[in-house]
Design an enzyme around this catalytic site. Structure first.
Site, short mmCIF file in Angstrom:
data_model
loop_
_atom_site.label_atom_id
_atom_site.label_comp_id
_atom_site.label_asym_id
_atom_site.label_seq_id
_atom_site.Cartn_x
_atom_site.Cartn_y
_atom_site.Cartn_z
N ARG A 232 17.62 54.94 33.88
CA ARG A 232 18.54 55.40 34.76
C ARG A 232 19.80 55.82 34.32
NH1 ARG A 232 14.45 56.52 37.22
NH2 ARG A 232 13.94 55.84 39.42
N GLU A 261 22.26 63.47 38.20
CA GLU A 261 21.55 64.33 38.08
C GLU A 261 21.54 65.37 39.42
OE1 GLU A 261 17.82 62.20 37.31
OE2 GLU A 261 18.66 61.46 35.32
N HIS A 279 14.91 64.77 32.98
CA HIS A 279 14.44 63.55 33.32
C HIS A 279 12.79 63.87 33.55
CE1 HIS A 279 15.16 59.86 36.27
NE2 HIS A 279 13.97 59.99 35.53
#
Length: 314
Positions: A232, A261, A279
């Site tokens: 993360r 993000e 991601h």
């Protein structure tokens, strides 16, 4: 029989959406222009939330759903779900562990290989027509190289197993030593980084791990070191990462996750020693289907009055 009503905080893959529509009455919160008004209209009859690890579910959303029983999250990370609030309300929270271990671990190892062999830079070298002008500099082997893993959980163990095939010298740091594991344990993250050429970040995002990979860790990893991040964004101090790479205090990075993000620090976009991914750790058809199946299973069990398959501990 009336179908249970659920709120969809974010869309899921089409095969999962089809089943949700067959079994439940789904309310698409992500399509609502006036979310507060939308929830005020339908909230009194909603029993479940289907969300993902990024969108999560906060206290405000729960408060709008007085009959809420379950929050089923599509993903292993649940830091975006207010778990304490859910527990206080007696709401079950579930995630989708295990089914994504293999693909996330594969991406981590793939990024390590891509970074060590400079695969992305080599691709650009060929595409730009520079090969006829000369070969690229030699890259680096990973056999025998020390690799540190921050977080030896389910995915961390899978990464470690895969790295052994490549002959890497694996170590790990976590909250405590796991005496049943064959890898070297470091109680201090900075010390481990100082002894490693590669550091793979795969620990959960918690208040304790926020900014854990800080300037001291990056400086310990050093100009010959590479950071590989598949956990993360909050775990790495991103401004410090940009500065360390810009100043050459850190040798390189391969990043699948970021602090904000889908926005990525502009400075990273032009760095030759950085590999960037959007991601995609679990982003294969097979894994995303398995994750969706687990969301469906947890909802089914909850509404049948049975224990859910993968509850999150409060």
């Amino acid at each position: 029989m009336t179908k249970p009503e659920i709120v969809l905080v974010a869309p899921m893959m089409p095969t999962v959406m089809t089943v949700l529509e067959q079994r439940y009455t789904p309310h698409r919160l992500y399509e609502a222009a006036d979310k507060a008004g939308f929830l005020a209209e339908i909230g009194g009859s909603v029993r479940g939330i289907a969300t993902n690890g990024h969108a999560g579910a906060g206290a405000d959303l729960m408060d709008a759903l007085p009959k809420l029983e379950i929050i089923a999250s599509y993903g292993v990370g649940y830091d975006a779900v207010d778990v304490p609030q859910a527990a206080a309300r007696g709401v079950v929270v579930t995630n989708t562990p295990d089914v994504l271990n293999d693909d996330v671990a594969n991406l981590a190892v793939g990024l390590l290989l891509a970074a060590s062999r400079e695969m992305v830079r080599a691709d650009r070298h060929v595409r730009a027509g520079r090969w006829p002008d000369g070969d690229m500099p030699l890259a680096r082997s990973i056999r025998g190289k020390p690799v540190g893993i921050l977080g030896l959980g389910r995915i961390g163990k899978d990464i470690a197993t895969k790295l052994q095939v490549f002959g890497c010298d694996v170590a790990y740091h976590g909250r405590h030593e796991q005496t049943d594991q064959p890898y070297r344990y470091y109680p201090d993250l900075v010390a481990m980084a100082g002894d490693c050429e590669y550091l793979i970040v795969i620990c959960p995002a918690t208040p304790e791990t926020r900014g854990a990979v800080n300037r001291a860790v990056m400086d310990a990893l050093g100009p010959q070191g590479t950071l590989i991040h598949v956990a993360r964004g909050s775990i790495v101090d991103e401004p410090e990462l940009v500065q360390a790479l810009s100043e050459g205090r850190l040798g390189g990075a391969a990043l699948d996750v970021f602090a904000d993000e889908p926005r990525v620090p502009e400075a990273l976009l032009s760095m030759e020693n950085v590999i960037l991914q959007p991601h995609i750790g679990s982003a294969t058809v097979e894994t995303r289907q398995a994750m969706g199946d687990l969301v469906l299973r947890n909802l089914e069990l909850q509404f049948a009055g049975e224990p859910v398959a993968t509850p999150v501990a409060a």
